[in-house]
Scaffold this active site. Structure first.
Site, PDB file in Angstrom:
ATOM      1  N   GLU A   1     -10.494   4.540   9.442  1.00 37.59           N
ATOM      2  CA  GLU A   1     -10.676   4.074   8.066  1.00 37.59           C
ATOM      3  C   GLU A   1     -11.156   2.612   8.004  1.00 37.59           C
ATOM      4  OE1 GLU A   1      -7.638   6.853   5.574  1.00 37.59           O
ATOM      5  OE2 GLU A   1      -6.776   5.035   6.427  1.00 37.59           O
TER       6      GLU A   1
ATOM      7  N   ASP B   1      -2.899  14.514   6.239  1.00 35.27           N
ATOM      8  CA  ASP B   1      -2.402  13.217   5.760  1.00 35.27           C
ATOM      9  C   ASP B   1      -1.235  13.383   4.799  1.00 35.27           C
ATOM     10  OD1 ASP B   1      -2.124  10.549   5.192  1.00 35.27           O
ATOM     11  OD2 ASP B   1      -3.924  10.363   3.981  1.00 35.27           O
TER      12      ASP B   1
ATOM     13  N   HIS C   1      -4.760  18.287  -0.249  1.00 38.50           N
ATOM     14  CA  HIS C   1      -5.617  17.119  -0.478  1.00 38.50           C
ATOM     15  C   HIS C   1      -6.531  17.298  -1.701  1.00 38.50           C
ATOM     16  CE1 HIS C   1      -7.187  13.251   0.578  1.00 38.50           C
ATOM     17  NE2 HIS C   1      -6.687  13.290   1.807  1.00 38.50           N
TER      18      HIS C   1
ATOM     19  N   GLU D   1       3.393   9.314  -1.467  1.00 38.42           N
ATOM     20  CA  GLU D   1       1.983   9.089  -1.772  1.00 38.42           C
ATOM     21  C   GLU D   1       1.327  10.317  -2.388  1.00 38.42           C
ATOM     22  OE1 GLU D   1      -2.196   8.115   0.628  1.00 38.42           O
ATOM     23  OE2 GLU D   1      -0.262   7.974   1.671  1.00 38.42           O
TER      24      GLU D   1
ATOM     25  N   GLU E   1       0.848  -1.195   0.000  1.00 41.31           N
ATOM     26  CA  GLU E   1       0.000   0.000   0.000  1.00 41.31           C
ATOM     27  C   GLU E   1       0.881   1.241   0.000  1.00 41.31           C
ATOM     28  OE1 GLU E   1      -3.634   1.991   2.603  1.00 41.31           O
ATOM     29  OE2 GLU E   1      -3.063  -0.090   2.931  1.00 41.31           O
TER      30      GLU E   1
END
Length: 715
Positions: free
Chosen positions: A306, A380, A536, A408, A182
């Site tokens: 989550e 995040d 984001h 990411e 991931e």
């Protein structure tokens, strides 16, 4: 014809052996090409003496032999007697020579893992001593000495004492048991679970060497979205095989614990942390793990976030869940790292605030062997975030930093983005928890509140690609994380300088421009992705590329529109007292720097304020014009990076030069994509033109909105 084919095959094999494919990372022990310096080193280092037979000291001895033979171009003998130029490496308990040369109080000051490197005379013979209180400290000292040689530093009159500022320095692998990763952008997992425990891939040893060389002393093998099967005997035997390899390099293994494991593995009716049967189950499971892995480090836990199960499923708190696991590993000296990355779509409040709201009331309720692991920012791992408000807000609880090394939200492994400036930006931020100077780094190293337990974690960017990280320059972020975990006072420039010299060349014609390229790369990325405090606005799920228009996710706080809130009047998330009041979670001194439009640095403007499109910026431009300027400047900066890299071709091996050249072309395309897609979308609200003189987008907004990436890596 056969001879020609055989010759071509031989040349192909030789070229592959000589090719710089990036596998060796920064541990390239090639012969020093500066002849006067080489001769100087050869005169200073003539032999090696490493008493002791522990697995870690054996590794230290082998690293010295391998490194010195490669760097000095000749075999350096091991010997029991001390002569001029001997390197003596060992602990107080393994060498009476070291005990005679180094005062005990100096070794105590270096701590349990720190090391001393000193030029001394023993029996009128000049030697170099590498010593520490522990075997691991000796190994770290060996790697440091080799780094000095690799970077062409003087070896005369050495007097170095180095102590890690943080106790637990870990990589977090988000690797799954099926070998997918991931947020991994460098191939599949390096853990070949199917062939373990019988087959030990040599890559595991090189992985351990690389980590030990930068002081990393722990690795969490499995994804925080945990699979309970890793706690079963067949997998524990596999983990034990890895732990045996890593132990030789001073590295402990940790596992992620799925909170519902008692139900899933053994059919218990509940996973309630206050249930006696559940507590006993974890106690027995911990004992089983330690039977297979005596130096097991403990658990990392993601719970009630989550969709992951956790104590709140049973009306309990995060402290209840963490303490149950802490009690299970405490008899074995294990620790629990409990992640604070929690947010709920059912709560209408700003996602920014939710971790603070859940964990601040629990301060002081955790066991002594628990650390709360907090991401660097409140959302995040964004290209730029303010530091997390929990830092400095839980004085009775050790807080552990969580950085993301893998990119990411920063272009995956196709964009060159050096992350040390991002890490430093957070570490050097002042929380004002106990007045000026209460930096985030002092929170996590324990010195601010006197905690003896301290930690830092980096979400790994490592896969089974031959060069480990996908992009040759992505290795710099693994390296930078390790060096800052050891010493957070190091500068981004110092770390870049070290890494470039070890990974490429010591030629100043390469080092100086390449260092500047690295140091500027993160800021350029922010410009073409999320300037002025946007955040984001990436594509949903895969987080690849821009998608500021997305508004149909399963939960509102996964949608970019939740964060930028653009409409015809303006853009930005109001987190002042007039909005979500997230700023109230910071100390007054911190709030003051962000709470007004006049004071807020423009880098954080849209993080904390809703701003009208015609608002005048420091440049004199309107917000819309400044937004355009930032996006266009980011693209031009990437083009300048390409020019810089192309100018360095004479100093770089052909294989890596061409790989980076192609990836920079990809990065330019993606930067243009980001610029065009975002400006075309935000223009539908601002209703203002892209200023004259800028190249106009080559595609329509509908084109960009129609792009799909169902197989983007890392999902």
């Amino acid at each position: 014809m056969k001879r020609t084919i055989c010759t071509l095959l031989l040349l192909t094999v030789l070229n592959s052996l000589l090719a710089e494919d990036g596998y060796r990372l920064w541990l390239r022990y090639d012969r020093i090409d500066n002849k006067p310096l080489l001769q100087q080193y050869q005169a200073l280092i003539t032999s090696i003496h490493v008493p002791g037979a522990s697995p870690v000291l054996v590794s230290a001895r082998q690293e010295l032999l391998t490194g010195l033979q490669g760097l000095l171009g000749k075999k350096i003998p091991l010997q029991d007697r001390i002569t001029t130029g001997t390197i003596v490496a060992g602990t107080y308990t393994t060498s009476h020579l070291i005990r005679a040369a180094i005062p005990a109080r100096e070794l105590q000051q270096a701590g349990s893992e720190g090391f001393i490197i000193r030029s001394v005379n023993i029996n009128q013979q000049p030697v170099i001593i590498i010593t520490a209180a522990s075997d691991a400290g000796v190994l770290y000292g060996v790697f440091h000495l080799l780094r000095l040689l690799q970077t062409h530093q003087p070896l005369q009159a050495l007097s170095i004492t180095s102590t890690p500022k943080i106790q637990h320095r870990l990589l977090n692998h988000w690797d799954n048991l099926n070998r997918t990763v991931e947020r991994g952008y460098a191939g599949f997992s390096i853990w070949d679970w199917h062939r373990l425990p019988g087959y030990i891939d040599p890559r595991y040893i090189d992985y351990a060497r690389a980590n030990a060389s930068i002081g990393i002393n722990g690795t969490v093998l499995t994804n925080v979205n945990a699979n309970a099967n890793v706690l079963t005997k067949p997998y524990l035997l596999k983990v034990a095989a890895l732990a045996s390899v890593f132990h030789r390099y001073g590295i402990k293994v940790y596992l992620t614990a799925r909170f519902s494991a008692p139900v899933e593995l053994d059919g218990l009716k509940t996973a309630d942390p206050l249930d006696p049967q559940v507590r006993e189950w974890w106690k027995q499971k911990a004992a089983e793990i330690y039977r297979y892995i005596p130096n097991f480090g403990g658990f990392l836990v993601k719970a009630n976030s989550e969709g992951q199960p956790g104590p709140q499923n049973y009306g309990r708190t995060h402290a209840d869940g963490a303490n149950m696991l802490a009690d299970a590993v405490a008899p074995h000296h294990g620790i629990v790292m409990w992640r604070a990355f929690v947010y709920s779509n059912e709560k209408p409040d700003d996602r920014f605030k939710q971790a603070y709201d859940e964990f601040k009331p629990l301060d002081g309720q955790f066991r002594k062997n628990v650390m709360v692991q907090v991401k660097n920012g409140p959302i995040d791992f964004q290209p730029r975030e303010p530091f997390h408000p929990l830092f400095g807000a839980m004085p009775a609880t050790p807080l552990m930093m969580e950085f993301q090394i893998t990119q990411e939200y920063l272009g995956f492994a196709t964009n060159l983005v050096y992350l040390a400036p991002l890490f430093k930006e957070c570490l050097d931020s002042d929380t004002y928890a106990k007045g000026k100077g209460s930096t985030v780094s002092r929170v996590i190293n324990g010195s601010l509140e006197g905690h003896t337990l301290s930690g830092i974690a980096g979400v790994a960017n490592i896969g089974n690609d031959v060069n480990w990280c996908g992009h040759p320059f992505a290795q710099s972020n693994w390296y930078a994380f390790g060096r800052l975990a050891w010493d957070h006072d190091l500068s981004s420039a110092t770390i870049a300088h070290e890494w470039l010299r070890q990974t490429f060349t010591n030629n100043a014609n390469f080092i100086n421009p390449a260092q500047q390229l690295l140091l500027a790369s993160r800021e350029h990325t922010v410009q073409y992705m999320t300037p002025l405090g946007l955040h984001h606005i990436m594509g949903n799920s895969h987080h690849y590329g821009p998608a500021p228009w997305t508004n149909k996710a399963a939960r509102a706080d996964w949608d970019p529109v939740y964060y930028h809130k653009a409409d015809s009047t303006g853009i930005g998330f109001d987190r002042t007292a007039n909005g979500s009041n997230a700023l109230a979670q910071y100390r007054p001194e911190v709030r003051k720097q962000w709470e007004t439009l006049a004071n807020c640095p423009e880098a954080y403007l849209l993080w904390f304020h809703r701003v009208k499109w015609d608002h005048r910026m420091a440049s004199g431009k309107t917000l819309w014009e400044e937004l355009c300027a930032q996006y266009y400047a980011g693209v031009e900066a990437v083009r300048h990076m390409q020019q810089t890299w192309n100018s360095l071709q004479p100093y770089v091996d052909p294989q890596r030069f061409e790989q980076v050249r192609q990836l920079m072309a990809v990065q330019e395309n993606e930067a243009v994509w980001w610029r065009n897609a975002c400006l075309l979308y935000f223009q539908t609200y601002s209703r203002m033109p892209i200023p004259a003189g800028y190249e106009q987008p080559g595609q329509t907004l509908e084109y960009y909105m129609g792009l799909r990436f169902p197989y983007a890596p890392g999902i």
